[in-house]
Scaffold this active site. Sequence first.
Site, PDB file in Angstrom:
ATOM      1  N   ARG A 137       0.834  -1.206   0.000  1.00  0.00           N
ATOM      2  CA  ARG A 137       0.000   0.000   0.000  1.00  0.00           C
ATOM      3  C   ARG A 137       0.864   1.250   0.000  1.00  0.00           C
ATOM      4  O   ARG A 137       1.897   1.311   0.685  1.00  0.00           O
ATOM      5  CB  ARG A 137      -0.922   0.025   1.225  1.00  0.00           C
ATOM      6  CG  ARG A 137      -2.026  -1.006   1.143  1.00  0.00           C
ATOM      7  CD  ARG A 137      -3.060  -0.789   2.245  1.00  0.00           C
ATOM      8  NE  ARG A 137      -3.941  -1.943   2.353  1.00  0.00           N
ATOM      9  CZ  ARG A 137      -5.039  -2.119   1.627  1.00  0.00           C
ATOM     10  NH1 ARG A 137      -5.411  -1.196   0.749  1.00  0.00           N
ATOM     11  NH2 ARG A 137      -5.781  -3.197   1.771  1.00  0.00           N
ATOM     12  N   ASP A 138       0.424   2.244  -0.762  1.00  0.00           N
ATOM     13  CA  ASP A 138       1.109   3.532  -0.778  1.00  0.00           C
ATOM     14  C   ASP A 138       0.902   4.214   0.578  1.00  0.00           C
ATOM     15  O   ASP A 138      -0.193   4.207   1.137  1.00  0.00           O
ATOM     16  CB  ASP A 138       0.560   4.409  -1.916  1.00  0.00           C
ATOM     17  CG  ASP A 138       1.467   5.578  -2.229  1.00  0.00           C
ATOM     18  OD1 ASP A 138       2.066   5.593  -3.313  1.00  0.00           O
ATOM     19  OD2 ASP A 138       1.605   6.484  -1.357  1.00  0.00           O
TER      20      ASP A 138
ATOM     21  N   ASN B 113       5.038   6.841 -13.301  1.00  0.00           N
ATOM     22  CA  ASN B 113       5.557   8.195 -13.475  1.00  0.00           C
ATOM     23  C   ASN B 113       7.039   8.095 -13.830  1.00  0.00           C
ATOM     24  O   ASN B 113       7.760   7.276 -13.261  1.00  0.00           O
ATOM     25  CB  ASN B 113       5.393   8.999 -12.185  1.00  0.00           C
ATOM     26  CG  ASN B 113       3.925   9.220 -11.844  1.00  0.00           C
ATOM     27  OD1 ASN B 113       3.097   9.391 -12.745  1.00  0.00           O
ATOM     28  ND2 ASN B 113       3.604   9.208 -10.562  1.00  0.00           N
TER      29      ASN B 113
ATOM     30  N   VAL C  39      10.394   8.552  -6.395  1.00  0.00           N
ATOM     31  CA  VAL C  39      11.205   7.423  -5.945  1.00  0.00           C
ATOM     32  C   VAL C  39      11.777   6.752  -7.199  1.00  0.00           C
ATOM     33  O   VAL C  39      11.020   6.301  -8.068  1.00  0.00           O
ATOM     34  CB  VAL C  39      10.387   6.423  -5.115  1.00  0.00           C
ATOM     35  CG1 VAL C  39      11.262   5.244  -4.699  1.00  0.00           C
ATOM     36  CG2 VAL C  39       9.796   7.101  -3.881  1.00  0.00           C
TER      37      VAL C  39
ATOM     38  N   HIS D 222       7.920   1.790 -10.306  1.00  0.00           N
ATOM     39  CA  HIS D 222       6.754   1.299  -9.569  1.00  0.00           C
ATOM     40  C   HIS D 222       5.510   1.622 -10.361  1.00  0.00           C
ATOM     41  O   HIS D 222       5.393   2.691 -10.954  1.00  0.00           O
ATOM     42  CB  HIS D 222       6.691   1.918  -8.170  1.00  0.00           C
ATOM     43  CG  HIS D 222       6.908   3.395  -8.136  1.00  0.00           C
ATOM     44  ND1 HIS D 222       8.160   3.969  -8.221  1.00  0.00           N
ATOM     45  CD2 HIS D 222       6.038   4.426  -8.060  1.00  0.00           C
ATOM     46  CE1 HIS D 222       8.051   5.288  -8.178  1.00  0.00           C
ATOM     47  NE2 HIS D 222       6.768   5.582  -8.099  1.00  0.00           N
TER      48      HIS D 222
ATOM     49  N   HIS E 165       1.721   2.452 -10.026  1.00  0.00           N
ATOM     50  CA  HIS E 165       0.644   2.838  -9.112  1.00  0.00           C
ATOM     51  C   HIS E 165      -0.632   2.111  -9.542  1.00  0.00           C
ATOM     52  O   HIS E 165      -0.990   2.146 -10.727  1.00  0.00           O
ATOM     53  CB  HIS E 165       0.368   4.340  -9.203  1.00  0.00           C
ATOM     54  CG  HIS E 165       1.468   5.220  -8.689  1.00  0.00           C
ATOM     55  ND1 HIS E 165       1.460   5.768  -7.429  1.00  0.00           N
ATOM     56  CD2 HIS E 165       2.604   5.666  -9.283  1.00  0.00           C
ATOM     57  CE1 HIS E 165       2.540   6.517  -7.264  1.00  0.00           C
ATOM     58  NE2 HIS E 165       3.257   6.476  -8.381  1.00  0.00           N
TER      59      HIS E 165
HETATM   60  P1  5GP Z   1       6.174   8.574  -7.527  1.00  0.00           P
HETATM   61  O1  5GP Z   1       5.876   9.987  -7.138  1.00  0.00           O
HETATM   62  O2  5GP Z   1       7.662   8.300  -7.576  1.00  0.00           O
HETATM   63  O3  5GP Z   1       5.458   8.125  -8.770  1.00  0.00           O
HETATM   64  O4  5GP Z   1       5.543   7.666  -6.395  1.00  0.00           O
HETATM   65  C1  5GP Z   1       6.192   7.373  -5.203  1.00  0.00           C
HETATM   66  C2  5GP Z   1       5.122   6.901  -4.258  1.00  0.00           C
HETATM   67  O5  5GP Z   1       5.746   6.268  -3.178  1.00  0.00           O
HETATM   68  C3  5GP Z   1       4.276   8.042  -3.698  1.00  0.00           C
HETATM   69  O6  5GP Z   1       2.907   7.810  -4.025  1.00  0.00           O
HETATM   70  C4  5GP Z   1       4.533   7.977  -2.207  1.00  0.00           C
HETATM   71  O7  5GP Z   1       3.389   8.241  -1.424  1.00  0.00           O
HETATM   72  C5  5GP Z   1       5.026   6.557  -2.008  1.00  0.00           C
HETATM   73  N1  5GP Z   1       5.954   6.400  -0.901  1.00  0.00           N
HETATM   74  C6  5GP Z   1       7.021   7.200  -0.608  1.00  0.00           C
HETATM   75  N2  5GP Z   1       7.673   6.722   0.464  1.00  0.00           N
HETATM   76  C7  5GP Z   1       7.015   5.594   0.849  1.00  0.00           C
HETATM   77  C8  5GP Z   1       7.212   4.655   1.900  1.00  0.00           C
HETATM   78  O8  5GP Z   1       8.148   4.746   2.710  1.00  0.00           O
HETATM   79  N3  5GP Z   1       6.328   3.629   1.999  1.00  0.00           N
HETATM   80  C9  5GP Z   1       5.285   3.489   1.122  1.00  0.00           C
HETATM   81  N4  5GP Z   1       4.469   2.451   1.308  1.00  0.00           N
HETATM   82  N5  5GP Z   1       5.069   4.351   0.118  1.00  0.00           N
HETATM   83  C10 5GP Z   1       5.918   5.383  -0.020  1.00  0.00           C
END
Ligand code: 5GP
Length: 121
Positions: free
Chosen positions: A28-29, A86, A95, A99, A101
């Site tokens: 889960r996010d 993304n 990150v 990944h 979503h």
């Molecule tokens: P991005 O912005 O790179 O597409 O998505 C990164 C996602 O990772 C974001 O939706 C953010 O909420 C999630 N995220 C960041 N740090 C953590 C974490 O420590 N644990 C979890 N479960 N999600 C994380």
Amino acid sequence: MDCLFCKIVEGEIPADILYQDEKVIVFRDINPQAPFHALVIPRQHIPTLNDIADEDCELVGYMLKVASDVAEEHGFAEDGYRSVFNCNSHGGQTVYHIHLHLLGGKPMGWPPYQEKLKTPV
Ligand code: 5GP
Ligand code: ZN
């Protein structure tokens, strides 16, 4: 390697894991943007979509298959969902370990960017 999602893969950082196997982990996010919001990640460290090699194509396709299985298991496959990668700064990537979503449980807005407002929606 200083990668947050590699640390989740290694179990160094806890996550609410929904599914895992030898290739991927789904958790889960931490900051959900929908009633259901999970991330499908490969165990293998690939920084961005731009770094996908020919030999990674099967893995990336598998991530999509796992996402649809998770949607089915959580009961929103039929209603539908959003699945998003993304990439880099304009894509909103924060990150740098690829990944997928998986967002579900409510109708999603589209398009993600409105020219008139010049802002993400
Ligand atoms: P991005 O912005 O790179 O597409 O998505 C990164 C996602 O990772 C974001 O939706 C953010 O909420 C999630 N995220 C960041 N740090 C953590 C974490 O420590 N644990 C979890 N479960 N999600 C994380
Ligand atoms: Zn990583």
